[in-house]
Design an enzyme around this catalytic site. Structure first.
Site, short mmCIF file in Angstrom:
data_model
loop_
_atom_site.label_atom_id
_atom_site.label_comp_id
_atom_site.label_asym_id
_atom_site.label_seq_id
_atom_site.Cartn_x
_atom_site.Cartn_y
_atom_site.Cartn_z
CD GLU A 116 39.12 -29.61 71.51
OE1 GLU A 116 40.38 -29.89 71.56
OE2 GLU A 116 39.68 -28.06 71.84
CB VAL A 162 49.19 -33.52 68.06
CG1 VAL A 162 50.70 -33.23 67.74
CG2 VAL A 162 48.66 -34.12 66.79
N GLY A 163 49.99 -33.91 71.38
CA GLY A 163 50.43 -32.96 72.24
C GLY A 163 51.11 -34.01 72.78
N GLY A 169 47.73 -27.03 69.89
CA GLY A 169 46.65 -27.96 68.63
C GLY A 169 46.04 -29.11 69.69
CB SER A 170 44.64 -32.38 68.67
OG SER A 170 45.44 -33.05 67.65
CB THR A 171 44.63 -33.42 73.32
OG1 THR A 171 43.98 -32.44 74.60
CG2 THR A 171 45.42 -34.99 75.17
CB CYS A 184 42.18 -24.13 72.22
SG CYS A 184 42.95 -22.78 72.59
CE LYS A 230 53.61 -28.33 61.41
NZ LYS A 230 52.94 -27.67 60.57
CD GLU A 273 46.51 -23.31 73.99
OE1 GLU A 273 45.16 -24.34 73.89
OE2 GLU A 273 46.66 -22.78 73.41
P1 NDP Z 1 46.48 -30.74 65.07
O1 NDP Z 1 46.99 -31.17 66.35
O2 NDP Z 1 47.29 -31.86 64.55
O3 NDP Z 1 47.75 -29.80 64.80
C1 NDP Z 1 48.39 -28.30 64.98
C2 NDP Z 1 49.52 -28.62 64.46
O4 NDP Z 1 50.83 -29.74 65.04
C3 NDP Z 1 49.58 -27.65 63.16
O5 NDP Z 1 51.18 -27.35 63.00
C4 NDP Z 1 50.26 -29.96 62.34
O6 NDP Z 1 50.48 -30.06 61.56
C5 NDP Z 1 50.90 -29.99 63.38
N1 NDP Z 1 51.10 -31.35 63.80
C6 NDP Z 1 50.08 -32.76 63.38
N2 NDP Z 1 51.06 -34.05 63.44
C7 NDP Z 1 52.26 -33.36 64.16
C8 NDP Z 1 53.03 -34.32 64.50
N3 NDP Z 1 53.44 -35.73 64.46
N4 NDP Z 1 54.06 -33.96 65.33
C9 NDP Z 1 54.74 -32.68 65.02
N5 NDP Z 1 53.88 -31.37 65.13
C10 NDP Z 1 53.09 -32.33 63.82
O7 NDP Z 1 45.06 -30.81 65.14
P2 NDP Z 1 44.80 -30.11 63.74
O8 NDP Z 1 44.73 -29.98 62.41
O9 NDP Z 1 44.45 -32.10 62.76
O10 NDP Z 1 42.60 -31.03 64.29
C11 NDP Z 1 42.52 -31.75 64.77
C12 NDP Z 1 41.80 -31.51 66.16
O11 NDP Z 1 42.65 -30.88 66.99
C13 NDP Z 1 41.03 -30.30 65.44
O12 NDP Z 1 39.28 -30.61 65.52
C14 NDP Z 1 40.47 -30.05 67.56
O13 NDP Z 1 39.89 -31.03 68.02
C15 NDP Z 1 41.89 -30.27 67.44
N6 NDP Z 1 42.63 -28.61 67.71
C16 NDP Z 1 42.31 -28.07 69.07
C17 NDP Z 1 43.67 -26.64 68.91
C18 NDP Z 1 43.95 -26.15 69.61
O14 NDP Z 1 43.89 -24.51 69.78
N7 NDP Z 1 43.69 -26.29 71.34
C19 NDP Z 1 43.71 -26.21 67.50
C20 NDP Z 1 43.58 -27.14 66.56
C21 NDP Z 1 43.05 -28.28 66.32
P3 NDP Z 1 49.38 -29.86 59.92
O15 NDP Z 1 48.07 -29.18 60.53
O16 NDP Z 1 50.27 -29.08 59.18
O17 NDP Z 1 48.87 -31.45 59.65
#
Ligand code: NDP
Length: 787
Positions: free
Chosen positions: A395, A246-247, A242-244, A298, A190, A264
């Site tokens: 962050e 959501v992790g 993605g974000s911590t 990140c 996704k 990650e």
């Molecule tokens: P998220 O962690 O929300 O998004 C990362 C991915 O997870 C996207 O594909 C997102 O979908 C998906 N997602 C969101 N919520 C869920 C869930 N409950 N279950 C499963 N998948 C989910 O990051 P954001 O895009 O909202 O960014 C917010 C902050 O996160 C940034 O400002 C930054 O601080 C951090 N971030 C860190 C990253 C890294 O590489 N470490 C990368 C991106 C963000 P969708 O976006 O389509 O809603």
């Protein structure tokens, strides 16, 4: 501007990349649905706009995948998996190789699509994102070819659910898909709903190369689609970047499901400049650390730590360099920075900057004009920040770093580790001794010496602490997409509930045999804090009493382990000597241990003791051999992958095989330099008390091993909750597995939790590389050479 004028002013002329091909591609795909079972599927649910963040123009519509669409994709991936895994590695390699070749042939289209979708500069997509993605497929074509040779006794996992963010859409896709396919898995990926274009173009490439249907499935959507994928019972693994926040949600959501999880997550990586660094090079490093990709990285070097004696000079150079940064149309090849991903992200960044100023820090911004349209953020940095302030800890995910000064290397290490994250660090010094010393001490998965943001498919990338767990790239990354062939059998039953005996009761009521085994904490025997104990039943009735440890005892044991830092610092040779000594001491007491196990009623007492002794020798042998490697990355780098201990490792031993089960876990953990807080078999804990003397006579430093007895599941939960326990191994019943995995979401510690019974006497099940791999985390250290 004419060439003559440019020559006169020496200013940059515009050098726009053509977007014609990409625009034609976009026009042909006004609505992006899904790619399921080799077909492009129109969305059945809602769609949202895909916006070019550099211009605010709407490019297309993207589907928000529904549960039914996720289900269809997982089913297709499941159907395809067995055949895909059964292909010879060479055949899978050919597909991966074709992916790499086709990406290279289309690199300009992919590079421009990524610019339009994300707002990042063409210089970056053209020179970094797309070539690295291709390199990832090439590298993993190699792993597919070598899988049987290099990972004997391993199998693929099945269907991998993969969720990626918007900051490196194509590159993250490559990091996820390439190793999964190489290992014989199929995937459902996704993309982020903000950046779906290149994944869609990649799906077309899969069709072109004739990839069997169902091997790669792409379901577009938002967080709800991601949640449906994570919760689908048909996936065997979830890989997330993605974000911590959501992790953490995903850790809880998958707890107890048996799904393998790699995360990650975010970072707040230190960028450390010593007074003997090449300051001009370090300033260029800052450009790559925090202004690269608009700071939406990140592992961005977002906390700049400068040695006090050069801080003024360094900040002056940084300010001068920042003033020269060019920000604007990301399709213009002369631009250093483009737009951030969205206005929402821009507002989030600006709100954090305002919070920083409100807390007293001073914000310095580049004087660059911002385009009238698009979500642009001027680069900058803070001075006057304190370590505890919001902007020092949170962050920002934008082009703004904090700065702090330090005086000594010790202080640099303290400040570097003063974060809940542990993704990366950059160290600048011309003194290699100093740089490597600090590289050892910084808690981060990736360390760059005199450089920053180097990536390569052969170099494992991933975090420690709240930056997540698991690695992407190289051998360590492959290990996260395979599993040792199934070993464990039937599910373990939870041990019978304990009947605590209160200290208030008289001696006669406690037990006819007054043997109360104590706990072992910080090298000393200790009573349980509550003073309670419980009766232990052997073959012929009650054989003694064991201390009933509680939360306070866990805290004391973790504290004692935390203080025993020396164990991780001694040489591997020394650890081997101690383990050999332990093996000898165990051997001398073979009869005594055998008698105790016989009394406890274990099925094969002598075999269990003898296997424990052999295992101690085996792990002693490995102590100085499971060391890491030099990885073949870019030229002019020696890149080390070091197997580091976690620090304090919690172990909850299985109830079966009270001696061998416990020691099969303690020994590899110790051999690799971890300090251990172990919970002994709940039903047969008395054997642990006999081990105290073995530890004491074997030169194990106080606090390096701590042993607790009592209710395994409640102690496990306390260990899982504890922030100073860096990793946890749990061998118990299925509900315990779910509980510890869920509780571990607090500090995101890696958990190895198994509910299936193991035959600990069988060397194929009770020892091996799996234990050593689980006892360590890979740190990748990049060291440049050349003058
Ligand atoms: P998220 O962690 O929300 O998004 C990362 C991915 O997870 C996207 O594909 C997102 O979908 C998906 N997602 C969101 N919520 C869920 C869930 N409950 N279950 C499963 N998948 C989910 O990051 P954001 O895009 O909202 O960014 C917010 C902050 O996160 C940034 O400002 C930054 O601080 C951090 N971030 C860190 C990253 C890294 O590489 N470490 C990368 C991106 C963000 P969708 O976006 O389509 O809603």
């Amino acid at each position: 501007m004419s060439i003559k004028e440019i020559m006169q002013t020496m200013d940059y002329g515009p050098a726009p990349e053509s977007a014609t091909d990409a625009q034609t591609w976009i026009a042909a795909h006004p609505v992006l649905g899904h790619f399921i079972n080799g077909r492009f599927v129109a969305p059945e649910g809602a769609t949202v706009d895909v916006v070019n963040p550099a211009t605010d123009a709407v490019l297309a519509q993207v589907a928000i995948g529904t549960e039914a669409e996720v289900d269809a994709a997982v089913k297709a991936a499941r159907t395809a998996q067995a055949k895909w895994a059964a292909l010879p590695g060479h055949d899978r390699a050919r597909y991966l190789y074709a992916m790499a070749r086709h990406l290279q042939k289309r690199e300009r289209l992919f590079a421009v699509l990524e610019v339009l979708d994300n707002g990042k500069t063409i210089r970056e997509t053209r020179d970094i994102d797309v070539p690295l993605a291709a390199r990832h497929f090439y590298h993993h074509a190699g792993w597919a070819e070598l899988l049987a040779d290099e990972f004997p006794g391993h199998t693929p996992l099945g269907v991998c659910g993969q969720i990626i963010p918007w900051n490196f859409p194509l590159l993250m896709l490559a990091w996820k898909i390439a190793p999964a396919l190489a290992a014989g898995n199929t995937v459902v990926l996704k993309p982020a709903d903000l950046t779906p274009l290149t994944a869609y173009a990649f799906a077309q490439l899969c069709v072109e190369i004739g990839l069997p249907p169902g091997v790669v499935n792409i379901v577009n959507g938002d967080g709800s689609t991601g949640a449906a994928l994570a919760g689908h019972p048909g996936i065997a693994k979830l890989a997330f970047t993605g974000s911590t926040e959501v992790g953490r949600i995903l850790r809880r959501q998958t707890a107890g499901s048996g799904k393998k999880l790699t995360l990650e997550l975010g970072g707040k990586s230190p960028f450390i400049v010593f007074d003997d660094a090449d300051l001009d090079a370090a300033v260029e490093g800052v450009v790559d650390a925090i202004w690269f990709n608009q700071g939406e990285v990140c592992c961005a070097g977002s906390r700049i730590l400068v040695q006090e004696s050069v801080a003024e000079r360094f900040l002056a150079k940084m300010t001068a360099r920042m003033a020269k940064l060019r920000l604007g149309d990301p399709l213009d090849k002369t631009m250093d920075m483009g737009a951030v991903i969205s206005h929402r992200q821009r507002q989030r960044i600006e709100a954090l900057l305002a919070a920083g100023e409100a807390e007293g820090a001073t914000l310095h911004r580049a004087p660059c004009p911002l385009p009238a349209k698009g979500s642009y953020v001027a680069p900058g940095f803070f001075t006057g920040t304190a370590p505890a302030q919001t902007v020092s800890q949170t962050e920002i995910f934008g082009p703004i770093a904090t700065t702090l000064t330090f005086r000594t290397p010790d202080e640099a290490a303290l400040l570097a580790n003063d974060t809940r994250y542990g993704l990366a660090a950059s160290i600048w010094s011309e003194n290699l001794n100093r740089a490597i010393d600090l590289a050892n001490r910084v808690k981060a998965g990736v360390i760059w010496i005199n450089g920053t943001n180097f990536f390569d498919a052969a170099a494992p990338f991933g975090g420690m602490r709240e930056s997540g767990f698991g690695r992407e790239g190289g051998r360590a990354g492959m290990l996260d997409y395979v599993a040792p062939k199934a070993k464990s059998g039937a599910l373990r039953a939870a041990p019978a509930p304990l009947a605590p005996v209160s200290p208030a009761l008289g001696k006669a009521e406690r037990s006819p045999i007054d043997v109360t085994a104590k706990l072992y904490i910080g090298g000393k025997q200790a009573r349980a804090d509550g003073g309670q104990s419980y009766s232990v039943t052997g073959k012929a009735g009650v054989i003694g009493q064991a201390a009933l440890a509680g939360r306070k005892d866990v805290r004391n044991a973790v504290e004692a382990a935390g203080k025993a830092t020396g164990w991780g610092g001694v040489t591997a040779h020394n650890r081997a000597q101690v383990l050999y000594f332990m093996a000898e001491n165990l051997a001398q007491r073979e009869t005594e241990f055998t008698a105790a196990l016989t009394q406890a009623g274990t099925p094969k007492p002598q075999a269990e003791v003898q296997a424990t002794i052999r295992r101690a020798f085996w792990y002693a042998a490995w102590a100085d051999k499971f060391d890491g490697r030099v990885t073949a990355t870019k030229s002019s780098h020696v890149t080390l992958t070091v197997n580091e201990p976690f620090g304090t490792l919690g172990i909850v031993a299985p109830d079966e095989a009270p001696l061998l089960g416990l020691m099969s876990l303690i020994l590899p953990a110790l051999a690799m330099g971890n300090r251990v807080v172990a919970v002994a078999s709940q039903s047969q804990p008395l054997i642990a008390a006999r081990l105290y003397q073995v530890f004491e006579t074997s030169d194990i430093p106080a606090g390096a091993v701590n042993l607790l007895t009592g209710d395994s599941d409640s102690l496990a939960k306390t260990l899982a909750d504890h922030d100073d326990v860096a990793a946890l191994w749990y061998f118990g019943a299925a509900n315990g597995v779910a509980a510890v995995e869920s509780a571990s979401a607090g500090n995101l510690k890696p958990v190895w939790a198994e509910a299936g019974l193991r035959d600990w006497l069988d060397p194929a099940q009770g020892l091996g590389m799996e234990f050593l791999t689980r006892a360590t985390q890979v740190k990748t250290i990049w060291m440049p050479y050349g003058v």
